[in-house]
Design an enzyme around this catalytic site. Sequence first.
Site, short mmCIF file in Angstrom:
data_model
loop_
_atom_site.label_atom_id
_atom_site.label_comp_id
_atom_site.label_asym_id
_atom_site.label_seq_id
_atom_site.Cartn_x
_atom_site.Cartn_y
_atom_site.Cartn_z
N ASN A 101 10.69 27.19 30.62
CA ASN A 101 10.62 28.35 29.68
C ASN A 101 10.69 29.70 30.34
OD1 ASN A 101 11.09 29.84 27.55
ND2 ASN A 101 9.27 29.21 26.24
N HIS A 134 2.61 30.93 20.00
CA HIS A 134 3.04 29.66 19.61
C HIS A 134 2.82 29.31 17.96
CE1 HIS A 134 4.22 29.05 23.68
NE2 HIS A 134 5.15 27.71 23.19
#
Length: 498
Positions: free
Chosen positions: A348, A379
Amino acid sequence: MAAAFDEYYEGSRIFTWVSDLSGLPLDQVNFVISQVLALACAPVFRNTLHPSTTSPATRHAFGLVLGLAFGYFCFGMQAVHLGGLPALCYVVMRTQDPHIMQRMVLAVALVYLSCIHLHRQMYNYGSYTLDITGPLMVITQKVTSLAFSLHDGLTRREDELTSSQKYHIVRKMPSALEFFSYMFHFQALMCGPVLFYRDYVDFIHGHRLLKNAPPSSGHVDNNSNSRKVILEPSPYLVVFKKVVCSILCAVLFLSLIPSFPIQRVKEPEFLEEFSLPSKMMYLVVATTVGRFKYYHAWLLADAICNASGLGFNGYDAKGRARWDLISNVDILRFEFGLSLRDSIEQWNKGTTRWLRMVVYERTPHFQTVLTYALSALWHGFYPGYYLTFMSGALFTFASRSVRRSIRHYFVHSGPLKAMYDIVTMITTRIVMGYITFSFLLLEFWPSIQVYLQLYMFLHVLGVLALLVLPVLLPPARPASQAEKSSAVSSNGVVSAQH
């Protein structure tokens, strides 16, 4: 309180028959269809709407309209949040003092995103349904990175900026069309990769190619008013490779996940009958299998970007075109990384750059802890995320300590260095499985129960590496500032959609 899938998912029902035939959930069918359509539309952006023949406004509008269409197709009325979050932030950007605007944008975006995360947890707890949170996480990265780049361009002197901040600096407020096109462009709306505003504007205007012209391919055409002719590299071979790898990752995930479900770690058989080595082996394999779905989504998104001409990053030393400007993952370098830092840097990668831009480079103290904290908040609020990120912070510090105390004993001999690299690679794989299974499991007490069954042995070793190892084996020299800076490029280990 969990709602049924049919009650929660608001995307299009047109392809329900495909879901029935394939056995795949409708949300996943819609996601794949939207990405395939995006891949089909991408060459139009590169060819028919080439920047040499098409105005920037037209290119902005084309990407914006397609992005909104795909968003509505996949999320229905939930897609209103795709406009709500950036619209609020755009108002803040245009109305607030540039000296504090970037922090206000970060606060507004995180509060909005957090409300959506909490709504999902309340009404669809533990679900892996592809909903609006994934695109909103990417939009949060875009709008906050733009706000900080604007802050740098409007309030700070050149000598106050890092090299990265100088690269990303924005000195003019984007128009509404430029802003919302950047937020919603179809290539990266669904699952990233995050694209920073300067790179996006360069792409729209065609500047990236001009900045990275190959020295051997450009020549002066005497019959065209002495203009330099630049041969534009084709992305299609790279696109083909990425699509094939994406399909392969999807097949591997669908084939292996029934044999290695992460939920098995909650079963009494796993907790009571598996030996400690068997438990660790299962965690390593199950988390590796779980990563294939991210590889599939990211490689496909990367292929879409490249097919539209987005992602060109100049040429390597051999004159080969590079299409890795916004690539989200390097699978081989992640899976065979020689350290936790090396692996995290390849996972990522857009989020890594975002966290470095908005947190790590701008906080004088506790950079690593704050970086992991923002990653966790971004998140969502599942307890498993926070167990992963807290463990990630611990092992980031522990791996630095081990490197400083031990590595210099091995670097002067080829065989010893090779042995050291093999050991650290295997250790990294074990640590990765140990700290990331809770991210996939999501739950707090089941994760704690697994750790207790493992005697928390790696946590204990990590603490010893921090507190005892430097006393027994003092580092050869203090780490340089450059080493410190490179040591934390962490994005919190894992990524957007769950």
